[in-house]
Design a protein around this motif. Structure first.
Motif, PDB file in Angstrom:
ATOM      1  N   LYS A   1      -2.069 -14.806  -2.326  1.00  0.00           N
ATOM      2  CA  LYS A   1      -3.098 -14.478  -1.499  1.00  0.00           C
ATOM      3  C   LYS A   1      -3.112 -12.900  -1.170  1.00  0.00           C
ATOM      4  CE  LYS A   1      -5.232 -18.110  -0.802  1.00  0.00           C
ATOM      5  NZ  LYS A   1      -6.558 -18.208  -1.256  1.00  0.00           N
ATOM      6  N   LEU A   2      -1.518 -12.344  -1.053  1.00  0.00           N
ATOM      7  CA  LEU A   2      -1.613 -11.151  -0.734  1.00  0.00           C
ATOM      8  C   LEU A   2      -2.009 -10.074  -2.184  1.00  0.00           C
ATOM      9  CD1 LEU A   2       2.313 -10.933   0.584  1.00  0.00           C
ATOM     10  CD2 LEU A   2       0.286 -10.609   1.830  1.00  0.00           C
ATOM     11  N   VAL A   3      -1.926 -10.543  -3.274  1.00  0.00           N
ATOM     12  CA  VAL A   3      -2.520  -9.669  -4.464  1.00  0.00           C
ATOM     13  C   VAL A   3      -3.930  -9.878  -4.005  1.00  0.00           C
ATOM     14  CG1 VAL A   3      -2.892  -9.849  -6.916  1.00  0.00           C
ATOM     15  CG2 VAL A   3      -0.655 -10.259  -5.869  1.00  0.00           C
ATOM     16  N   GLN A   4      -4.681 -10.863  -3.809  1.00  0.00           N
ATOM     17  CA  GLN A   4      -6.067 -11.000  -3.602  1.00  0.00           C
ATOM     18  C   GLN A   4      -6.780  -9.981  -2.665  1.00  0.00           C
ATOM     19  OE1 GLN A   4      -6.979 -15.224  -3.133  1.00  0.00           O
ATOM     20  NE2 GLN A   4      -7.142 -15.242  -5.500  1.00  0.00           N
ATOM     21  N   SER A   5      -5.655  -9.862  -1.631  1.00  0.00           N
ATOM     22  CA  SER A   5      -6.038  -8.775  -0.368  1.00  0.00           C
ATOM     23  C   SER A   5      -5.993  -7.415  -0.767  1.00  0.00           C
ATOM     24  CB  SER A   5      -5.192  -9.061   0.792  1.00  0.00           C
ATOM     25  OG  SER A   5      -3.876  -8.581   0.596  1.00  0.00           O
ATOM     26  N   ALA A   6      -5.697  -7.184  -1.846  1.00  0.00           N
ATOM     27  CA  ALA A   6      -5.553  -5.777  -2.582  1.00  0.00           C
ATOM     28  C   ALA A   6      -5.003  -4.758  -1.642  1.00  0.00           C
ATOM     29  CB  ALA A   6      -7.180  -5.276  -2.684  1.00  0.00           C
ATOM     30  N   ILE A   7      -3.827  -5.173  -1.244  1.00  0.00           N
ATOM     31  CA  ILE A   7      -2.981  -4.358  -0.409  1.00  0.00           C
ATOM     32  C   ILE A   7      -2.409  -3.382  -1.721  1.00  0.00           C
ATOM     33  CG2 ILE A   7      -2.848  -5.753   1.573  1.00  0.00           C
ATOM     34  CD1 ILE A   7      -0.121  -6.500   0.579  1.00  0.00           C
ATOM     35  N   ARG A   8      -1.651  -2.265  -0.995  1.00  0.00           N
ATOM     36  CA  ARG A   8      -1.062  -1.453  -1.855  1.00  0.00           C
ATOM     37  C   ARG A   8       0.133  -2.217  -2.550  1.00  0.00           C
ATOM     38  NH1 ARG A   8      -0.993   4.307   1.668  1.00  0.00           N
ATOM     39  NH2 ARG A   8      -3.338   4.655   1.482  1.00  0.00           N
ATOM     40  N   PRO A   9       0.701  -1.809  -3.889  1.00  0.00           N
ATOM     41  CA  PRO A   9       1.747  -2.516  -4.490  1.00  0.00           C
ATOM     42  C   PRO A   9       3.300  -2.171  -3.468  1.00  0.00           C
ATOM     43  CG  PRO A   9       0.627  -1.198  -5.954  1.00  0.00           C
ATOM     44  CD  PRO A   9       0.093  -0.965  -4.590  1.00  0.00           C
ATOM     45  N   LEU A  10       3.275  -1.086  -3.013  1.00  0.00           N
ATOM     46  CA  LEU A  10       4.523  -0.716  -2.102  1.00  0.00           C
ATOM     47  C   LEU A  10       4.381  -1.726  -0.877  1.00  0.00           C
ATOM     48  CD1 LEU A  10       7.108   0.785  -1.700  1.00  0.00           C
ATOM     49  CD2 LEU A  10       5.779   2.579  -0.151  1.00  0.00           C
ATOM     50  N   TRP A  11       3.651  -2.202  -0.128  1.00  0.00           N
ATOM     51  CA  TRP A  11       3.164  -2.874   0.895  1.00  0.00           C
ATOM     52  C   TRP A  11       3.527  -4.447   0.451  1.00  0.00           C
ATOM     53  CZ3 TRP A  11       3.856  -2.091   5.963  1.00  0.00           C
ATOM     54  CH2 TRP A  11       3.713  -0.572   6.219  1.00  0.00           C
ATOM     55  N   LEU A  12       2.922  -4.814  -0.660  1.00  0.00           N
ATOM     56  CA  LEU A  12       2.958  -6.094  -1.459  1.00  0.00           C
ATOM     57  C   LEU A  12       4.663  -6.436  -1.449  1.00  0.00           C
ATOM     58  CD1 LEU A  12       2.093  -8.574  -2.656  1.00  0.00           C
ATOM     59  CD2 LEU A  12       1.658  -7.347  -4.877  1.00  0.00           C
ATOM     60  N   ALA A  13       5.147  -5.441  -2.134  1.00  0.00           N
ATOM     61  CA  ALA A  13       6.679  -5.618  -2.327  1.00  0.00           C
ATOM     62  C   ALA A  13       7.710  -5.673  -1.107  1.00  0.00           C
ATOM     63  CB  ALA A  13       7.302  -4.283  -3.266  1.00  0.00           C
ATOM     64  N   ALA A  14       7.133  -5.021  -0.075  1.00  0.00           N
ATOM     65  CA  ALA A  14       7.606  -4.876   1.200  1.00  0.00           C
ATOM     66  C   ALA A  14       7.677  -6.327   1.927  1.00  0.00           C
ATOM     67  CB  ALA A  14       7.210  -4.025   2.296  1.00  0.00           C
ATOM     68  N   TYR A  15       6.170  -6.841   1.959  1.00  0.00           N
ATOM     69  CA  TYR A  15       6.139  -8.312   2.209  1.00  0.00           C
ATOM     70  C   TYR A  15       6.953  -9.338   1.633  1.00  0.00           C
ATOM     71  CZ  TYR A  15       1.650  -6.842   4.679  1.00  0.00           C
ATOM     72  OH  TYR A  15       0.808  -6.471   5.767  1.00  0.00           O
ATOM     73  N   ILE A  16       6.860  -9.175   0.446  1.00  0.00           N
ATOM     74  CA  ILE A  16       7.743 -10.204  -0.445  1.00  0.00           C
ATOM     75  C   ILE A  16       8.984 -10.059  -0.010  1.00  0.00           C
ATOM     76  CG2 ILE A  16       8.572 -11.324  -2.504  1.00  0.00           C
ATOM     77  CD1 ILE A  16       5.385 -11.724  -1.894  1.00  0.00           C
TER      78      ILE A  16
END
Length: 300
Positions: free
Chosen positions: A205-220
């Motif tokens: 779901k986070l990947v589909q929301s097209a957020i920045r890779p850095l934010w994606l890594a922070a979320y996970i």
């Protein structure tokens, strides 16, 4: 260090590492991030998303809400608090409306700052008069799909992440508060399997929301820390022999449950089911995700 504490610390690091591993699979594999793929790629990605929707539906109905209702009813009974008002359900409703109001405020501010191009449907070629702007990648891919592109907005993804993170803290707290090593291992194994499926679906779901890779890594990364944080809090409470704060924990659980209800029923499932094509197959994958989580709950 006594054996029980060693088992809890081992569970802490096990949950952390396994959650990071499964969370970064969709984040690191380019296949999940492609927007210009073939028809087969789009279909498979849609079915994976439907599977994630089934997982979240099961987590909502079979895990988060029952756990919360059980916890708050136990706390109310222990404090001899009796009322005809459905307080547990009201707390969930507060969480639901909190997310609804926040999201409407965010969307209202976004509309207020909209540029002239975004407000000109003839320039954009939008004949349906939608107020939101479609994703350029999907529009230019030659495969127009009538979906709500706000459904995977960063705001909704953040609220999904927040509600799951709060629930993960409470799961970890359950491990930290156990007083036998066998019970710690039993609950830890159940949570390990449960969180592996959940974090993979969250990452999709986070990947589909097209957020920045850095934010994606922070979320996970932050999500992976939540259950270990709960374990650490539980260990601290056990070591200090404290029992205060149970009611506050239940209120937070209720708010998180209300948030999750909103995300599940007004974001994830409508987005997947309102997209045309492969309807029966989508329902099948939603049922598959729900069934797997249901089986884990039954066995757990």
């Amino acid at each position: 260090m006594e054996y029980l504490l060693q088992v809890k610390v081992g569970a802490l690091f096990g949950l952390l590492l396994l959650t990071l591993f499964f969370g970064f699979i969709p984040a690191r594999v380019k296949w999940f991030r492609r927007t210009d793929g073939t028809e087969t790629h789009r279909t498979v990605l849609s079915l994976v998303s439907c599977f994630a929707g089934g997982v979240f539906l099961a987590a909502c109905l079979l895990d988060i809400i029952p756990d919360y209702l059980s916890d708050i009813n136990s706390v109310l009974d222990s404090r001899n608090l009796e009322t005809n008002f459905p307080l547990p359900e009201f707390i969930m409703a507060v969480g639901f409306f909190t997310v609804l109001i926040l999201e409407r405020m965010v969307l209202n501010c976004r509309e207020a700052r909209a540029t002239a191009n975004e407000r000109a449907p003839l320039i954009q070629g939008d004949r349906r008069g939608h107020s939101h702007t479609a994703s350029p990648d999907l529009e230019s891919s030659g495969h127009h799909v009538h979906v709500d592109f706000q459904a995977h907005s960063p705001f909704r993804s953040f609220m999904l992440f927040l509600s799951l993170s709060l629930h993960s803290v409470f799961e970890g707290l359950t491990i930290g508060l156990q007083n036998t090593d066998s019970k710690v291992l039993e609950i830890c194994i159940a949570i390990l399997v449960h969180k592996s499926v959940i974090v993979f679906s969250l990452s999709v779901k986070l990947v589909q929301s097209a957020i920045r890779p850095l934010w994606l890594a922070a979320y996970i990364g932050v999500f992976a820390v939540m259950s270990p944080l709960g374990i650490a809090i539980g260990i601290s409470v056990m070591e200090a022999q404290l029992e205060a704060g149970a009611l506050i924990q239940c209120v937070l659980e209720g708010l998180a449950a209300g948030t999750f209800i909103y995300i599940t029923f007004l974001e994830i499932l409508p987005h997947e089911l309102n997209s045309p094509g492969k309807q029966l197959l989508k329902v099948l994958f939603i049922l598959l995700g729900f069934s797997i989580m249901g089986a884990l709950t039954f066995l757990g």
